[in-house]
Scaffold this motif. Structure first.
Motif, PDB file in Angstrom:
ATOM      1  N   LYS A  28       0.848  -1.199   0.000  1.00 36.58           N
ATOM      2  CA  LYS A  28       0.000   0.000   0.000  1.00 36.58           C
ATOM      3  C   LYS A  28       0.885   1.251   0.000  1.00 36.58           C
ATOM      4  O   LYS A  28       0.387   2.358  -0.039  1.00 36.58           O
ATOM      5  CB  LYS A  28      -0.910   0.013   1.227  1.00 36.58           C
ATOM      6  N   ARG A  29       2.182   1.053   0.053  1.00 32.55           N
ATOM      7  CA  ARG A  29       3.122   2.177   0.143  1.00 32.55           C
ATOM      8  C   ARG A  29       3.789   2.432  -1.219  1.00 32.55           C
ATOM      9  O   ARG A  29       4.986   2.215  -1.398  1.00 32.55           O
ATOM     10  CB  ARG A  29       4.150   1.888   1.227  1.00 32.55           C
ATOM     11  N   SER A  30       2.991   2.912  -2.165  1.00 28.37           N
ATOM     12  CA  SER A  30       3.503   3.122  -3.522  1.00 28.37           C
ATOM     13  C   SER A  30       4.584   4.196  -3.578  1.00 28.37           C
ATOM     14  O   SER A  30       5.512   4.109  -4.383  1.00 28.37           O
ATOM     15  CB  SER A  30       2.359   3.474  -4.477  1.00 28.37           C
ATOM     16  N   LYS A  31       4.504   5.198  -2.715  1.00 29.03           N
ATOM     17  CA  LYS A  31       5.534   6.245  -2.707  1.00 29.03           C
ATOM     18  C   LYS A  31       6.890   5.648  -2.304  1.00 29.03           C
ATOM     19  O   LYS A  31       7.905   5.918  -2.934  1.00 29.03           O
ATOM     20  CB  LYS A  31       5.151   7.377  -1.764  1.00 29.03           C
ATOM     21  N   ARG A  32       6.903   4.832  -1.273  1.00 30.76           N
ATOM     22  CA  ARG A  32       8.167   4.209  -0.844  1.00 30.76           C
ATOM     23  C   ARG A  32       8.679   3.267  -1.924  1.00 30.76           C
ATOM     24  O   ARG A  32       9.877   3.218  -2.200  1.00 30.76           O
ATOM     25  CB  ARG A  32       7.966   3.437   0.473  1.00 30.76           C
ATOM     26  N   LEU A  33       7.799   2.524  -2.533  1.00 37.77           N
ATOM     27  CA  LEU A  33       8.199   1.637  -3.626  1.00 37.77           C
ATOM     28  C   LEU A  33       8.858   2.438  -4.735  1.00 37.77           C
ATOM     29  O   LEU A  33       9.906   2.053  -5.251  1.00 37.77           O
ATOM     30  CB  LEU A  33       6.986   0.890  -4.168  1.00 37.77           C
ATOM     31  N   SER A  34       8.278   3.576  -5.079  1.00 41.77           N
ATOM     32  CA  SER A  34       8.839   4.428  -6.115  1.00 41.77           C
ATOM     33  C   SER A  34      10.241   4.913  -5.733  1.00 41.77           C
ATOM     34  O   SER A  34      11.140   4.986  -6.563  1.00 41.77           O
ATOM     35  CB  SER A  34       7.910   5.620  -6.363  1.00 41.77           C
ATOM     36  N   GLU A  35      10.431   5.231  -4.468  1.00 47.19           N
ATOM     37  CA  GLU A  35      11.736   5.705  -3.988  1.00 47.19           C
ATOM     38  C   GLU A  35      12.792   4.599  -4.024  1.00 47.19           C
ATOM     39  O   GLU A  35      13.966   4.860  -4.279  1.00 47.19           O
ATOM     40  CB  GLU A  35      11.603   6.231  -2.563  1.00 47.19           C
ATOM     41  N   LEU A  36      12.396   3.352  -3.772  1.00 45.72           N
ATOM     42  CA  LEU A  36      13.347   2.242  -3.689  1.00 45.72           C
ATOM     43  C   LEU A  36      13.538   1.487  -5.002  1.00 45.72           C
ATOM     44  O   LEU A  36      14.518   0.757  -5.156  1.00 45.72           O
ATOM     45  CB  LEU A  36      12.886   1.227  -2.627  1.00 45.72           C
ATOM     46  N   ALA A  37      12.631   1.643  -5.945  1.00 44.41           N
ATOM     47  CA  ALA A  37      12.593   0.812  -7.154  1.00 44.41           C
ATOM     48  C   ALA A  37      13.926   0.750  -7.900  1.00 44.41           C
ATOM     49  O   ALA A  37      14.343  -0.317  -8.347  1.00 44.41           O
ATOM     50  CB  ALA A  37      11.489   1.296  -8.086  1.00 44.41           C
ATOM     51  N   GLU A  38      14.602   1.866  -8.034  1.00 45.23           N
ATOM     52  CA  GLU A  38      15.866   1.872  -8.784  1.00 45.23           C
ATOM     53  C   GLU A  38      17.009   1.210  -8.017  1.00 45.23           C
ATOM     54  O   GLU A  38      18.036   0.885  -8.606  1.00 45.23           O
ATOM     55  CB  GLU A  38      16.231   3.304  -9.174  1.00 45.23           C
ATOM     56  N   SER A  39      16.842   0.983  -6.733  1.00 43.60           N
ATOM     57  CA  SER A  39      17.867   0.333  -5.915  1.00 43.60           C
ATOM     58  C   SER A  39      17.679  -1.178  -5.869  1.00 43.60           C
ATOM     59  O   SER A  39      18.429  -1.860  -5.179  1.00 43.60           O
ATOM     60  CB  SER A  39      17.811   0.867  -4.480  1.00 43.60           C
ATOM     61  N   LEU A  40      16.705  -1.678  -6.606  1.00 41.59           N
ATOM     62  CA  LEU A  40      16.379  -3.098  -6.578  1.00 41.59           C
ATOM     63  C   LEU A  40      16.561  -3.701  -7.963  1.00 41.59           C
ATOM     64  O   LEU A  40      16.355  -3.028  -8.966  1.00 41.59           O
ATOM     65  CB  LEU A  40      14.939  -3.297  -6.097  1.00 41.59           C
ATOM     66  N   HIS A  41      16.934  -4.978  -7.998  1.00 44.80           N
ATOM     67  CA  HIS A  41      17.116  -5.676  -9.271  1.00 44.80           C
ATOM     68  C   HIS A  41      15.833  -6.438  -9.589  1.00 44.80           C
ATOM     69  O   HIS A  41      15.508  -7.432  -8.951  1.00 44.80           O
ATOM     70  CB  HIS A  41      18.312  -6.634  -9.184  1.00 44.80           C
ATOM     71  N   TRP A  42      15.091  -5.925 -10.583  1.00 52.54           N
ATOM     72  CA  TRP A  42      13.801  -6.503 -10.961  1.00 52.54           C
ATOM     73  C   TRP A  42      14.010  -7.532 -12.055  1.00 52.54           C
ATOM     74  O   TRP A  42      14.566  -7.229 -13.102  1.00 52.54           O
ATOM     75  CB  TRP A  42      12.862  -5.406 -11.454  1.00 52.54           C
ATOM     76  N   THR A  43      13.585  -8.751 -11.802  1.00 56.17           N
ATOM     77  CA  THR A  43      13.641  -9.809 -12.807  1.00 56.17           C
ATOM     78  C   THR A  43      12.201 -10.178 -13.179  1.00 56.17           C
ATOM     79  O   THR A  43      11.259  -9.851 -12.448  1.00 56.17           O
ATOM     80  CB  THR A  43      14.416 -11.026 -12.265  1.00 56.17           C
ATOM     81  N   PRO A  44      12.007 -10.862 -14.324  1.00 59.89           N
ATOM     82  CA  PRO A  44      10.646 -11.164 -14.789  1.00 59.89           C
ATOM     83  C   PRO A  44       9.803 -12.001 -13.813  1.00 59.89           C
ATOM     84  O   PRO A  44       8.581 -12.004 -13.911  1.00 59.89           O
ATOM     85  CB  PRO A  44      10.880 -11.935 -16.089  1.00 59.89           C
ATOM     86  N   ASN A  45      10.437 -12.670 -12.876  1.00 60.33           N
ATOM     87  CA  ASN A  45       9.684 -13.493 -11.932  1.00 60.33           C
ATOM     88  C   ASN A  45       9.208 -12.713 -10.702  1.00 60.33           C
ATOM     89  O   ASN A  45       8.629 -13.288  -9.787  1.00 60.33           O
ATOM     90  CB  ASN A  45      10.512 -14.698 -11.485  1.00 60.33           C
ATOM     91  N   ILE A  46       9.447 -11.394 -10.696  1.00 64.13           N
ATOM     92  CA  ILE A  46       9.001 -10.557  -9.581  1.00 64.13           C
ATOM     93  C   ILE A  46       7.896  -9.641 -10.099  1.00 64.13           C
ATOM     94  O   ILE A  46       8.117  -8.810 -10.975  1.00 64.13           O
ATOM     95  CB  ILE A  46      10.160  -9.723  -9.002  1.00 64.13           C
ATOM     96  N   TRP A  47       6.716  -9.825  -9.539  1.00 64.56           N
ATOM     97  CA  TRP A  47       5.561  -9.019  -9.917  1.00 64.56           C
ATOM     98  C   TRP A  47       5.248  -8.066  -8.777  1.00 64.56           C
ATOM     99  O   TRP A  47       5.359  -8.420  -7.616  1.00 64.56           O
ATOM    100  CB  TRP A  47       4.353  -9.896 -10.179  1.00 64.56           C
ATOM    101  N   ILE A  48       4.829  -6.865  -9.112  1.00 61.05           N
ATOM    102  CA  ILE A  48       4.508  -5.881  -8.082  1.00 61.05           C
ATOM    103  C   ILE A  48       3.055  -5.437  -8.243  1.00 61.05           C
ATOM    104  O   ILE A  48       2.551  -5.332  -9.358  1.00 61.05           O
ATOM    105  CB  ILE A  48       5.463  -4.655  -8.142  1.00 61.05           C
ATOM    106  N   GLY A  49       2.412  -5.221  -7.121  1.00 60.89           N
ATOM    107  CA  GLY A  49       1.040  -4.723  -7.133  1.00 60.89           C
ATOM    108  C   GLY A  49       0.841  -3.777  -5.970  1.00 60.89           C
ATOM    109  O   GLY A  49       1.508  -3.874  -4.943  1.00 60.89           O
ATOM    110  N   THR A  50      -0.047  -2.831  -6.151  1.00 63.67           N
ATOM    111  CA  THR A  50      -0.346  -1.900  -5.080  1.00 63.67           C
ATOM    112  C   THR A  50      -1.836  -1.609  -5.059  1.00 63.67           C
ATOM    113  O   THR A  50      -2.517  -1.715  -6.076  1.00 63.67           O
ATOM    114  CB  THR A  50       0.463  -0.587  -5.221  1.00 63.67           C
ATOM    115  N   SER A  51      -2.328  -1.315  -3.895  1.00 59.14           N
ATOM    116  CA  SER A  51      -3.724  -0.891  -3.780  1.00 59.14           C
ATOM    117  C   SER A  51      -3.728   0.537  -3.263  1.00 59.14           C
ATOM    118  O   SER A  51      -2.827   0.956  -2.534  1.00 59.14           O
ATOM    119  CB  SER A  51      -4.496  -1.811  -2.833  1.00 59.14           C
ATOM    120  N   LEU A  52      -4.713   1.269  -3.683  1.00 53.90           N
ATOM    121  CA  LEU A  52      -4.823   2.674  -3.303  1.00 53.90           C
ATOM    122  C   LEU A  52      -6.164   2.890  -2.626  1.00 53.90           C
ATOM    123  O   LEU A  52      -7.203   2.496  -3.150  1.00 53.90           O
ATOM    124  CB  LEU A  52      -4.721   3.580  -4.535  1.00 53.90           C
TER     125      LEU A  52
END
Length: 63
Positions: A28-52
């Motif tokens: 539910k913390r899309s702002k924090r996800l946005s802040e951390l996203a570039e510091s993480l290695h995203w591979t095709p087996n990692i799916w992300i979802g958020t609720s607002l």
């Protein structure tokens, strides 16, 4: 309580090393996800979802 970036990166490392599994991360913390996203290695087996809960929390997330 805020989860430290180092811990999140270690979790991502495990997910990166197990491509035969698919991981779905929900937050539910899309702002924090946005802040951390570039510091993480995203591979095709990692799916992300958020609720607002309200439109005022909507941000554009670029991963």
């Amino acid at each position: 309580m805020e989860v430290l970036l180092d811990f999140i990166q270690r979790v991502f490392k495990t997910m990166n090393e197990t491509p035969h599994n698919t991981y779905q991360i929900l937050t539910k913390r899309s702002k924090r996800l946005s802040e951390l996203a570039e510091s993480l290695h995203w591979t095709p087996n990692i799916w992300i979802g958020t609720s607002l809960e309200m439109k005022m929390y909507l941000i554009e997330l670029k991963i």
